[in-house]
Write a protein that holds these residues in place. Structure first.
Motif, PDB file in Angstrom:
ATOM      1  N   ILE A   5     -14.211   0.146  -0.732  1.00  0.00           N
ATOM      2  CA  ILE A   5     -13.915  -0.463  -0.325  1.00  0.00           C
ATOM      3  C   ILE A   5     -12.617   0.314  -1.400  1.00  0.00           C
ATOM      4  O   ILE A   5     -11.235   0.503  -0.305  1.00  0.00           O
ATOM      5  CB  ILE A   5     -13.902  -2.216  -0.715  1.00  0.00           C
ATOM      6  N   ALA A   6     -12.368   0.721  -2.856  1.00  0.00           N
ATOM      7  CA  ALA A   6     -11.919   1.079  -3.082  1.00  0.00           C
ATOM      8  C   ALA A   6     -11.457   1.981  -2.404  1.00  0.00           C
ATOM      9  O   ALA A   6      -9.588   3.121  -2.280  1.00  0.00           O
ATOM     10  CB  ALA A   6     -11.717   1.383  -5.024  1.00  0.00           C
ATOM     11  N   LEU A   7     -12.397   2.896  -2.653  1.00  0.00           N
ATOM     12  CA  LEU A   7     -11.574   4.897  -1.953  1.00  0.00           C
ATOM     13  C   LEU A   7     -10.974   4.450  -0.590  1.00  0.00           C
ATOM     14  O   LEU A   7     -10.266   5.396  -0.037  1.00  0.00           O
ATOM     15  CB  LEU A   7     -13.325   5.215  -1.912  1.00  0.00           C
ATOM     16  N   HIS A   8     -11.181   3.117   0.411  1.00  0.00           N
ATOM     17  CA  HIS A   8     -10.926   3.060   1.500  1.00  0.00           C
ATOM     18  C   HIS A   8      -9.414   2.767   1.603  1.00  0.00           C
ATOM     19  O   HIS A   8      -8.716   3.696   2.142  1.00  0.00           O
ATOM     20  CB  HIS A   8     -12.181   2.527   2.318  1.00  0.00           C
ATOM     21  N   TYR A   9      -9.476   2.363   1.316  1.00  0.00           N
ATOM     22  CA  TYR A   9      -8.156   1.318   0.867  1.00  0.00           C
ATOM     23  C   TYR A   9      -6.746   2.117   0.150  1.00  0.00           C
ATOM     24  O   TYR A   9      -5.700   2.540   0.285  1.00  0.00           O
ATOM     25  CB  TYR A   9      -7.765   0.066   0.532  1.00  0.00           C
ATOM     26  N   THR A  11      -6.769   6.045   0.322  1.00  0.00           N
ATOM     27  CA  THR A  11      -6.583   6.191   0.810  1.00  0.00           C
ATOM     28  C   THR A  11      -5.111   5.876   2.149  1.00  0.00           C
ATOM     29  O   THR A  11      -4.146   7.011   2.466  1.00  0.00           O
ATOM     30  CB  THR A  11      -7.048   7.006   1.803  1.00  0.00           C
ATOM     31  N   GLU A  12      -3.986   5.095   1.638  1.00  0.00           N
ATOM     32  CA  GLU A  12      -3.445   3.848   2.231  1.00  0.00           C
ATOM     33  C   GLU A  12      -1.877   4.441   1.630  1.00  0.00           C
ATOM     34  O   GLU A  12      -0.998   4.573   2.428  1.00  0.00           O
ATOM     35  CB  GLU A  12      -3.483   2.617   3.252  1.00  0.00           C
ATOM     36  N   ILE A  13      -2.134   4.784   0.536  1.00  0.00           N
ATOM     37  CA  ILE A  13      -1.415   4.637  -0.257  1.00  0.00           C
ATOM     38  C   ILE A  13      -1.142   6.500  -0.442  1.00  0.00           C
ATOM     39  O   ILE A  13      -1.782   7.011  -0.800  1.00  0.00           O
ATOM     40  CB  ILE A  13      -2.142   4.025  -1.607  1.00  0.00           C
ATOM     41  N   PRO A  14       0.503   6.616  -0.328  1.00  0.00           N
ATOM     42  CA  PRO A  14       0.370   8.350  -0.431  1.00  0.00           C
ATOM     43  C   PRO A  14       0.363   8.628  -1.159  1.00  0.00           C
ATOM     44  O   PRO A  14      -0.535  10.416  -1.190  1.00  0.00           O
ATOM     45  CB  PRO A  14       2.571   8.282   0.117  1.00  0.00           C
ATOM     46  N   LYS A  15       0.503   8.780  -2.589  1.00  0.00           N
ATOM     47  CA  LYS A  15       0.523   8.881  -3.487  1.00  0.00           C
ATOM     48  C   LYS A  15      -1.003   9.092  -3.983  1.00  0.00           C
ATOM     49  O   LYS A  15      -1.061   9.865  -4.970  1.00  0.00           O
ATOM     50  CB  LYS A  15       1.610   8.126  -4.914  1.00  0.00           C
ATOM     51  N   ALA A 123       1.614 -10.834   1.025  1.00  0.00           N
ATOM     52  CA  ALA A 123       0.861  -9.496   1.057  1.00  0.00           C
ATOM     53  C   ALA A 123       1.202  -8.312   2.512  1.00  0.00           C
ATOM     54  O   ALA A 123       0.621  -7.186   2.407  1.00  0.00           O
ATOM     55  CB  ALA A 123      -0.716  -9.283   0.582  1.00  0.00           C
ATOM     56  N   ARG A 124       0.080  -9.264   3.154  1.00  0.00           N
ATOM     57  CA  ARG A 124       0.309  -8.783   4.459  1.00  0.00           C
ATOM     58  C   ARG A 124       1.483  -7.655   5.424  1.00  0.00           C
ATOM     59  O   ARG A 124       0.990  -6.440   5.498  1.00  0.00           O
ATOM     60  CB  ARG A 124       0.367  -9.829   5.774  1.00  0.00           C
ATOM     61  N   PRO A 125       2.875  -7.563   4.559  1.00  0.00           N
ATOM     62  CA  PRO A 125       3.389  -7.342   5.237  1.00  0.00           C
ATOM     63  C   PRO A 125       4.162  -6.029   3.814  1.00  0.00           C
ATOM     64  O   PRO A 125       4.962  -4.859   4.113  1.00  0.00           O
ATOM     65  CB  PRO A 125       4.655  -8.262   5.286  1.00  0.00           C
ATOM     66  N   GLU A 130       0.029   0.069  -4.610  1.00  0.00           N
ATOM     67  CA  GLU A 130      -0.720   0.247  -5.570  1.00  0.00           C
ATOM     68  C   GLU A 130      -1.897  -0.607  -5.130  1.00  0.00           C
ATOM     69  O   GLU A 130      -1.867  -1.526  -4.233  1.00  0.00           O
ATOM     70  CB  GLU A 130      -0.447  -0.873  -6.544  1.00  0.00           C
ATOM     71  N   LEU A 131      -3.194  -0.480  -5.229  1.00  0.00           N
ATOM     72  CA  LEU A 131      -3.852  -0.718  -5.002  1.00  0.00           C
ATOM     73  C   LEU A 131      -5.119  -2.340  -5.597  1.00  0.00           C
ATOM     74  O   LEU A 131      -4.745  -1.680  -7.166  1.00  0.00           O
ATOM     75  CB  LEU A 131      -5.471  -0.067  -4.816  1.00  0.00           C
ATOM     76  N   ILE A 132      -4.621  -3.258  -5.277  1.00  0.00           N
ATOM     77  CA  ILE A 132      -5.097  -4.275  -6.213  1.00  0.00           C
ATOM     78  C   ILE A 132      -6.455  -5.088  -5.907  1.00  0.00           C
ATOM     79  O   ILE A 132      -7.067  -4.488  -4.794  1.00  0.00           O
ATOM     80  CB  ILE A 132      -3.745  -5.385  -5.882  1.00  0.00           C
ATOM     81  N   SER A 133      -6.778  -5.445  -6.569  1.00  0.00           N
ATOM     82  CA  SER A 133      -8.014  -6.897  -6.590  1.00  0.00           C
ATOM     83  C   SER A 133      -7.661  -8.287  -6.804  1.00  0.00           C
ATOM     84  O   SER A 133      -7.123  -8.722  -7.866  1.00  0.00           O
ATOM     85  CB  SER A 133      -9.775  -6.541  -6.900  1.00  0.00           C
ATOM     86  N   PHE A 134      -7.930  -9.046  -5.714  1.00  0.00           N
ATOM     87  CA  PHE A 134      -7.150 -10.444  -6.242  1.00  0.00           C
ATOM     88  C   PHE A 134      -8.132 -11.076  -5.932  1.00  0.00           C
ATOM     89  O   PHE A 134      -9.266 -11.148  -4.667  1.00  0.00           O
ATOM     90  CB  PHE A 134      -6.409 -10.857  -5.202  1.00  0.00           C
ATOM     91  N   SER A 135      -9.007 -11.809  -6.271  1.00  0.00           N
ATOM     92  CA  SER A 135     -10.565 -12.852  -6.613  1.00  0.00           C
ATOM     93  C   SER A 135     -10.278 -14.249  -7.129  1.00  0.00           C
ATOM     94  O   SER A 135      -9.434 -14.841  -8.538  1.00  0.00           O
ATOM     95  CB  SER A 135     -11.768 -12.299  -7.418  1.00  0.00           C
TER      96      SER A 135
END
Length: 141
Positions: A5-9, A11-15, A123-125, A130-135
């Motif tokens: 999931i980390a690798l998947h998401y 890739t949405e962050i340009p940097k 979070a939606r818009p 930054e890639l985060i995890s919220f649990s």
């Protein structure tokens, strides 16, 4: 493992779209990142554009009834434990085990549900920076 999931998401962050930036940010080797991203590409989740890897499809949500749901929660809880041991971690980690009345349990549960709704609205818009995890866990032992 958490890395899918980390690798998947990420890739949405340009940097974080090159193998080097992805591997450095996630602390995995470039060869590992390349193999995993290639598999994700095979599933249609990411796509390669030159030397960049970009998100091809958005949110994937496991239903509560999925047998993989508890594995997914466990993977990210383990990652949270590791991050909580990092002295330079700027995250928030909180654990409380205590007693409550039945009424206060329901009050706190209601507050947390309100918080989750507010979280979703922000979070939606939000821009992918930054890639985060919220649990969040709140349950009767």
């Amino acid at each position: 493992s958490w890395h899918w999931i980390a690798l998947h998401y990420i890739t949405e962050i340009p940097k974080y779209q090159t193998l080097r930036s992805i591997s450095e940010r996630l602390g995995v080797s470039e060869s590992f990142a390349h193999q995993a991203l290639s598999r994700l590409e095979g599933f249609g989740l990411v796509q390669r554009e030159g030397d960049r890897w970009v998100l091809n499809s958005g949110s994937i949500h496991l239903p509560k009834t999925s047998p993989l749901n508890s594995v997914q929660h466990g993977n990210w809880r383990q990652r949270a434990v590791l991050k909580s041991q990092d002295s330079e971690n700027d995250g928030l980690h909180f654990t409380a085990v205590q007693t409550l009345s039945h009424e206060d349990f329901e009050k706190i549960k209601g507050l947390l549900l309100e918080l989750l709704e507010r979280y979703r609205k922000i979070a939606r818009p939000s821009s992918p920076e930054e890639l985060i995890s919220f649990s969040l866990d709140f349950f009767r032992v």
